[in-house]
Design a protein around this motif. Structure first.
Motif, PDB file in Angstrom:
ATOM      1  N   LEU A 179       0.849  -1.195   0.000  1.00  0.00           N
ATOM      2  CA  LEU A 179       0.000   0.000   0.000  1.00  0.00           C
ATOM      3  C   LEU A 179       0.879   1.238   0.000  1.00  0.00           C
ATOM      4  CD1 LEU A 179      -2.593  -0.999   2.772  1.00  0.00           C
ATOM      5  CD2 LEU A 179      -2.618  -1.557   0.342  1.00  0.00           C
ATOM      6  N   SER A 180       0.590   2.158  -0.911  1.00  0.00           N
ATOM      7  CA  SER A 180       1.371   3.391  -1.004  1.00  0.00           C
ATOM      8  C   SER A 180       0.666   4.519  -0.260  1.00  0.00           C
ATOM      9  CB  SER A 180       1.553   3.781  -2.471  1.00  0.00           C
ATOM     10  OG  SER A 180       0.338   4.334  -2.985  1.00  0.00           O
ATOM     11  N   PRO A 181       1.384   5.612   0.061  1.00  0.00           N
ATOM     12  CA  PRO A 181       0.742   6.761   0.714  1.00  0.00           C
ATOM     13  C   PRO A 181      -0.341   7.403  -0.145  1.00  0.00           C
ATOM     14  CG  PRO A 181       3.128   6.867   0.958  1.00  0.00           C
ATOM     15  CD  PRO A 181       2.843   5.772  -0.028  1.00  0.00           C
ATOM     16  N   ALA A 182      -0.311   7.128  -1.463  1.00  0.00           N
ATOM     17  CA  ALA A 182      -1.353   7.655  -2.341  1.00  0.00           C
ATOM     18  C   ALA A 182      -2.634   6.839  -2.253  1.00  0.00           C
ATOM     19  CB  ALA A 182      -0.851   7.676  -3.788  1.00  0.00           C
ATOM     20  N   GLY A 183      -2.579   5.700  -1.553  1.00  0.00           N
ATOM     21  CA  GLY A 183      -3.768   4.871  -1.387  1.00  0.00           C
ATOM     22  C   GLY A 183      -3.867   3.723  -2.367  1.00  0.00           C
ATOM     23  N   SER A 184      -2.902   3.608  -3.301  1.00  0.00           N
ATOM     24  CA  SER A 184      -2.953   2.532  -4.290  1.00  0.00           C
ATOM     25  C   SER A 184      -2.440   1.231  -3.688  1.00  0.00           C
ATOM     26  CB  SER A 184      -2.108   2.909  -5.512  1.00  0.00           C
ATOM     27  OG  SER A 184      -0.750   3.100  -5.135  1.00  0.00           O
ATOM     28  N   VAL A 185      -2.760   0.121  -4.363  1.00  0.00           N
ATOM     29  CA  VAL A 185      -2.323  -1.192  -3.905  1.00  0.00           C
ATOM     30  C   VAL A 185      -1.647  -1.933  -5.045  1.00  0.00           C
ATOM     31  CG1 VAL A 185      -4.539  -2.295  -4.454  1.00  0.00           C
ATOM     32  CG2 VAL A 185      -3.035  -3.317  -2.729  1.00  0.00           C
ATOM     33  N   GLU A 186      -0.604  -2.681  -4.718  1.00  0.00           N
ATOM     34  CA  GLU A 186       0.094  -3.524  -5.689  1.00  0.00           C
ATOM     35  C   GLU A 186       0.323  -4.896  -5.058  1.00  0.00           C
ATOM     36  OE1 GLU A 186       4.335  -3.752  -8.169  1.00  0.00           O
ATOM     37  OE2 GLU A 186       4.000  -2.203  -6.647  1.00  0.00           O
ATOM     38  N   SER A 187       0.100  -5.951  -5.840  1.00  0.00           N
ATOM     39  CA  SER A 187       0.374  -7.309  -5.373  1.00  0.00           C
ATOM     40  C   SER A 187       1.778  -7.703  -5.802  1.00  0.00           C
ATOM     41  CB  SER A 187      -0.644  -8.299  -5.955  1.00  0.00           C
ATOM     42  OG  SER A 187      -1.942  -7.997  -5.505  1.00  0.00           O
ATOM     43  N   VAL A 188       2.599  -8.106  -4.848  1.00  0.00           N
ATOM     44  CA  VAL A 188       4.000  -8.432  -5.110  1.00  0.00           C
ATOM     45  C   VAL A 188       4.254  -9.884  -4.735  1.00  0.00           C
ATOM     46  CG1 VAL A 188       6.405  -7.841  -4.615  1.00  0.00           C
ATOM     47  CG2 VAL A 188       4.638  -6.044  -4.566  1.00  0.00           C
ATOM     48  N   ARG A 189       4.741 -10.666  -5.685  1.00  0.00           N
ATOM     49  CA  ARG A 189       5.023 -12.084  -5.385  1.00  0.00           C
ATOM     50  C   ARG A 189       6.255 -12.177  -4.499  1.00  0.00           C
ATOM     51  NH1 ARG A 189       2.936 -16.714  -8.057  1.00  0.00           N
ATOM     52  NH2 ARG A 189       3.848 -18.566  -7.110  1.00  0.00           N
ATOM     53  N   TRP A 190       6.155 -12.965  -3.430  1.00  0.00           N
ATOM     54  CA  TRP A 190       7.293 -13.115  -2.525  1.00  0.00           C
ATOM     55  C   TRP A 190       7.758 -14.566  -2.389  1.00  0.00           C
ATOM     56  CZ3 TRP A 190       7.352 -16.087   1.963  1.00  0.00           C
ATOM     57  CH2 TRP A 190       6.119 -16.556   2.405  1.00  0.00           C
ATOM     58  N   TRP A 191       6.988 -15.524  -2.967  1.00  0.00           N
ATOM     59  CA  TRP A 191       7.346 -16.938  -2.807  1.00  0.00           C
ATOM     60  C   TRP A 191       7.001 -17.694  -4.081  1.00  0.00           C
ATOM     61  CZ3 TRP A 191       4.779 -21.666  -2.978  1.00  0.00           C
ATOM     62  CH2 TRP A 191       5.443 -22.755  -2.409  1.00  0.00           C
ATOM     63  N   SER A 192       7.854 -18.660  -4.428  1.00  0.00           N
ATOM     64  CA  SER A 192       7.599 -19.574  -5.536  1.00  0.00           C
ATOM     65  C   SER A 192       7.938 -20.983  -5.078  1.00  0.00           C
ATOM     66  CB  SER A 192       8.446 -19.212  -6.766  1.00  0.00           C
ATOM     67  OG  SER A 192       8.069 -17.950  -7.275  1.00  0.00           O
ATOM     68  N   PRO A 193       7.238 -21.986  -5.580  1.00  0.00           N
ATOM     69  CA  PRO A 193       7.505 -23.359  -5.130  1.00  0.00           C
ATOM     70  C   PRO A 193       8.914 -23.802  -5.501  1.00  0.00           C
ATOM     71  CG  PRO A 193       5.964 -23.338  -6.979  1.00  0.00           C
ATOM     72  CD  PRO A 193       6.132 -21.929  -6.551  1.00  0.00           C
ATOM     73  N   PRO A 194       9.569 -24.587  -4.624  1.00  0.00           N
ATOM     74  CA  PRO A 194      10.933 -25.047  -4.901  1.00  0.00           C
ATOM     75  C   PRO A 194      10.947 -26.166  -5.933  1.00  0.00           C
ATOM     76  CG  PRO A 194      10.131 -26.054  -2.901  1.00  0.00           C
ATOM     77  CD  PRO A 194       9.046 -25.092  -3.359  1.00  0.00           C
ATOM     78  N   GLU A 195      12.120 -26.426  -6.480  1.00  0.00           N
ATOM     79  CA  GLU A 195      12.285 -27.578  -7.348  1.00  0.00           C
ATOM     80  C   GLU A 195      12.315 -28.847  -6.497  1.00  0.00           C
ATOM     81  OE1 GLU A 195      12.354 -27.804 -10.691  1.00  0.00           O
ATOM     82  OE2 GLU A 195      11.838 -25.673 -10.678  1.00  0.00           O
ATOM     83  N   PRO A 196      11.674 -29.935  -6.952  1.00  0.00           N
ATOM     84  CA  PRO A 196      11.685 -31.189  -6.177  1.00  0.00           C
ATOM     85  C   PRO A 196      12.987 -31.948  -6.398  1.00  0.00           C
ATOM     86  CG  PRO A 196      10.350 -31.446  -8.151  1.00  0.00           C
ATOM     87  CD  PRO A 196      10.806 -30.009  -8.134  1.00  0.00           C
ATOM     88  N   GLU A 197      13.996 -31.639  -5.600  1.00  0.00           N
ATOM     89  CA  GLU A 197      15.323 -32.208  -5.847  1.00  0.00           C
ATOM     90  C   GLU A 197      16.016 -32.740  -4.594  1.00  0.00           C
ATOM     91  OE1 GLU A 197      17.120 -28.906  -7.783  1.00  0.00           O
ATOM     92  OE2 GLU A 197      17.356 -27.729  -5.946  1.00  0.00           O
ATOM     93  N   LEU A 198      15.396 -32.660  -3.414  1.00  0.00           N
ATOM     94  CA  LEU A 198      16.043 -33.134  -2.191  1.00  0.00           C
ATOM     95  C   LEU A 198      15.766 -34.615  -1.966  1.00  0.00           C
ATOM     96  CD1 LEU A 198      15.480 -30.400   0.569  1.00  0.00           C
ATOM     97  CD2 LEU A 198      17.535 -30.844  -0.774  1.00  0.00           C
ATOM     98  N   PRO A 199      16.799 -35.418  -1.634  1.00  0.00           N
ATOM     99  CA  PRO A 199      16.541 -36.798  -1.214  1.00  0.00           C
ATOM    100  C   PRO A 199      15.691 -36.794   0.050  1.00  0.00           C
ATOM    101  CG  PRO A 199      18.885 -36.415  -1.634  1.00  0.00           C
ATOM    102  CD  PRO A 199      18.226 -35.077  -1.644  1.00  0.00           C
ATOM    103  N   VAL A 200      14.889 -37.834   0.213  1.00  0.00           N
ATOM    104  CA  VAL A 200      13.951 -37.849   1.331  1.00  0.00           C
ATOM    105  C   VAL A 200      14.675 -37.798   2.676  1.00  0.00           C
ATOM    106  CG1 VAL A 200      13.781 -40.367   1.512  1.00  0.00           C
ATOM    107  CG2 VAL A 200      11.841 -38.941   2.185  1.00  0.00           C
ATOM    108  N   ASP A 201      15.868 -38.404   2.784  1.00  0.00           N
ATOM    109  CA  ASP A 201      16.587 -38.384   4.063  1.00  0.00           C
ATOM    110  C   ASP A 201      16.993 -36.970   4.445  1.00  0.00           C
ATOM    111  OD1 ASP A 201      16.329 -41.090   4.284  1.00  0.00           O
ATOM    112  OD2 ASP A 201      18.296 -41.554   3.459  1.00  0.00           O
ATOM    113  N   VAL A 202      17.397 -36.172   3.459  1.00  0.00           N
ATOM    114  CA  VAL A 202      17.786 -34.786   3.724  1.00  0.00           C
ATOM    115  C   VAL A 202      16.552 -33.963   4.074  1.00  0.00           C
ATOM    116  CG1 VAL A 202      18.816 -32.700   2.739  1.00  0.00           C
ATOM    117  CG2 VAL A 202      19.794 -34.952   2.208  1.00  0.00           C
ATOM    118  N   ALA A 203      15.502 -34.124   3.279  1.00  0.00           N
ATOM    119  CA  ALA A 203      14.274 -33.362   3.529  1.00  0.00           C
ATOM    120  C   ALA A 203      13.636 -33.751   4.854  1.00  0.00           C
ATOM    121  CB  ALA A 203      13.282 -33.575   2.382  1.00  0.00           C
TER     122      ALA A 203
END
Length: 601
Positions: A179-203
């Motif tokens: 939200l800006s002081p002018a009253g406008s709104v913007e949607s900002v992406r902050w997260w994306s799904p990870p690549e499925p690459e971890l072995p199950v023991d590590v995860a």
């Protein structure tokens, strides 16, 4: 907990003056002195930090301290740099920050903590509940989105994050609102799904540490921890994790009506092992029956709830937990979905490595008795998401089939009692969404399916918490916390299914903490008998809702067809969920104030 987030704009003073006093128990201010965050919340539900002219608040269950939060705020030079707070703080919470006149507001990935916004006097106002926004402006129903609530599963992505109110928008998945002081709104992406690459023991190590921190986040905010102990693998595992906290533990379980349900035996053994906890059993004499209160008219205005059959049970749990001093009650929702091994999983492993996946594909094919033709439909490449979405609009009334379940999501289906007008509204809404070429939640269909299910579980937890708040109890689901979901999505596709093993990630992570008999069971219980018996017992109430149907008055369902489906001695199993969705819509419409509700029948 109800609150509004305001920009550093003159509208903030207007909102503060117009809000009823019951919403103004707490007020925090921008550095400028204008109201920034107004609402009512328990003292233990907030972590607040300030550094110079910057401020941040976490509302909910966050495993952090004011000192740690202050240090993170001091090193952040912009709203974007607060991503680290959201990514590293265990728990489930809203994050709200004010920095250099700008505001960041976000909920959780699952929408268990959701945000909504509307325009008022030319500026954007954000709230965690639509009921708060309804105090500030008149709202009007969007009939096309109400009709979408009749779908047997749920509206397909991205229509599931549309509000049924024309003047209200939902914060998009994995985005924060700026939200800006002018009253406008913007949607900002902050997260994306990870690549499925971890072995199950590590995860598994990350998963175990994440779950322990998630439980600690709830213990931080409640002097007594409450938890479901159904005997299922998921809730029972969380009970053993909760018992490791330096807090008294109270568990509760419902005795199933089906005497062959195997989870009752597991729960009894777990109760004996958790000897330091207080255990509450809701037996058949004390437990509310399913559909005990579908005709009550005291739901809030946010939107049609995801369920209605177990409403009385949820309220019973909240009331009992409150009597034991519990303010955070833990449930096992979401674990099944994180371990999804359905058709989208088979498709993903085949598309990634057809030769390497043959053993798993053969095993799943044998278990589910697929023909070669069916198996081919499952493993071949799915069409682009927008194409699948557009195609699904043409099959709304086709009825269930295996073919309709092969795709990015279960195909949206309307019940047989939906009118042609309702079908046309839904069809055109889905086609309109497909026309803008929406991106799936992940380019990998099984990851998309998991995230889609996480969102469904989040809406259920949010509704349960809305019921529980009347008793000052919040329902919590650690399996759908942001960090837990991210870890589950990072597991290699080939490691997610092991022949003869259930939920390899959960078992690998918690073996040794949770007794073997919880993990080594081969049968799973359900509450189908409770659903049928409750429906039969309360059929009079359900028929009355049919005769007084608001949906019929709006032309969205055919009253005669709905009455026949309700009155069947043994309703088609495929209709159980459809009946639940329709009854939930009816219960919600009955709760709306006359000035904004539909016409009375």
């Amino acid at each position: 907990m109800e609150f509004v987030v305001l920009p550093d704009h003159p509208v903030a003073d207007e909102v503060s003056a117009r809000l009823p006093s019951r919403y103004r128990e707490n007020t925090l201010h921008h550095h400028s002195g204008r109201p920034w965050l107004i609402g009512r919340w328990p003292a233990g539900a907030v972590v607040h930090a300030e550094a110079g002219g910057s401020k941040i608040v976490l509302l909910g269950s966050a495993h952090t301290t004011e000192t740690v939060l202050t240090r993170q705020l001091e090193t952040a030079g912009s709203l974007r740099e607060l991503d680290a707070v959201a990514e590293r703080t265990p728990g489930c919470f809203h994050l709200v920050a004010s920095m250099n006149g700008m505001v960041r507001a976000q909920g959780s990935l699952s929408t268990a903590r959701q945000l909504f916004h509307t325009s008022l006097s030319g500026a954007t106002v954000v709230a965690n509940r639509i009921s708060v926004l309804s105090e500030l402006r008149r709202l009007t129903l969007a009939e096309e989105h109400l009709a979408m609530s009749l779908l047997s599963y749920a509206p397909p992505w991205p229509l599931n994050e549309r509000s049924v109110w024309r003047e209200v928008d939902c914060a998009p998945f994995a985005h924060y609102l700026s939200l800006s002081p002018a009253g406008s709104v913007e949607s900002v992406r902050w997260w994306s799904p990870p690549e499925p690459e971890l072995p199950v023991d590590v995860a598994a190590h990350q998963f175990r540490e994440g779950l322990l921190a998630a439980i600690a986040a709830r213990a931080d905010r409640s002097s007594v921890i409450g938890a479901d102990l159904s005997g299922g693998m998921d809730s029972t595992s969380l009970c053993f994790l909760a018992a490791r906290q330096d807090r008294p533990l109270v568990t509760i379980r419902r005795q199933p009506m089906d005497p062959t349900n195997p989870e009752a035996t597991v729960a009894s053994r777990a109760e004996a092992a958790l000897s330091g906890a207080k255990h509450v059993l809701l037996d058949r004499a004390s437990a509310s029956m399913f559909y005990d209160s579908p005709d009550r008219d005291d739901l809030d205005v946010d939107g049609p709830p995801p369920f209605i059959a177990t409403r009385s049970h949820i309220e019973d749990v909240a009331r009992i937990m409150a009597s034991h001093g519990v303010t955070r009650h833990i449930q096992g929702h979401g674990s099944d979905e994180l371990a999804a091994t359905g058709t989208t999983y088979v498709n993903a492993i085949a598309q990634h490595d057809l030769i390497g996946s043959l053993r798993s594909v053969r095993a799943i094919r044998a278990m589910r008795r697929w023909s070669l033709a069916t198996t081919w439909r499952v493993i071949r490449a799915f069409p682009p998401y927008a194409e699948w979405l557009h195609r699904s609009a043409d099959e709304l009334l086709s009825g269930p089939s295996f073919e309709s379940q092969v795709g990015w999501e279960p195909a949206p289906e309307l019940p047989t009692w939906a009118t042609r007008e309702a079908a046309e509204l839904v069809r055109e809404t889905i086609r309109g969404s497909a026309a803008i070429d929406p991106r799936p939640l992940s380019p990998i269909p099984t990851q998309h399916e998991i995230l889609r299910s996480v969102l469904l579980n989040g809406s259920s937890v949010r509704f349960a918490s809305a019921l529980g708040e009347r008793f000052d109890v919040t329902f919590e689901a650690p399996f759908i916390d942001d960090r837990t979901v991210e870890t589950a999505l990072s597991v290699r596709l080939a490691d997610r299914y092991v022949l003869g093993r259930t939920k390899p990630l959960l078992v690998t992570a918690l073996r040794g903490i949770v007794p073997d008999y919880v993990f080594d069971r081969t049968a799973k219980g359900h509450f189908t008998m409770d659903t049928y018996v409750g429906r039969k017992h309360n059929l009079g109430k359900l028929r009355e809702m049919c005769e007084e149907s608001r949906l019929a008055a709006m032309g969205l369902i055919d009253r005669d067809s709905f009455r026949r489906s309700l009155s069947e001695i043994m309703p088609d199993a495929a209709n159980i969920n459809r009946l639940e969705r329709t009854l939930a819509c009816e219960a919600w419409l009955r709760s709306l104030p006359p000035e904004i509700g539909p016409p009375r029948p």
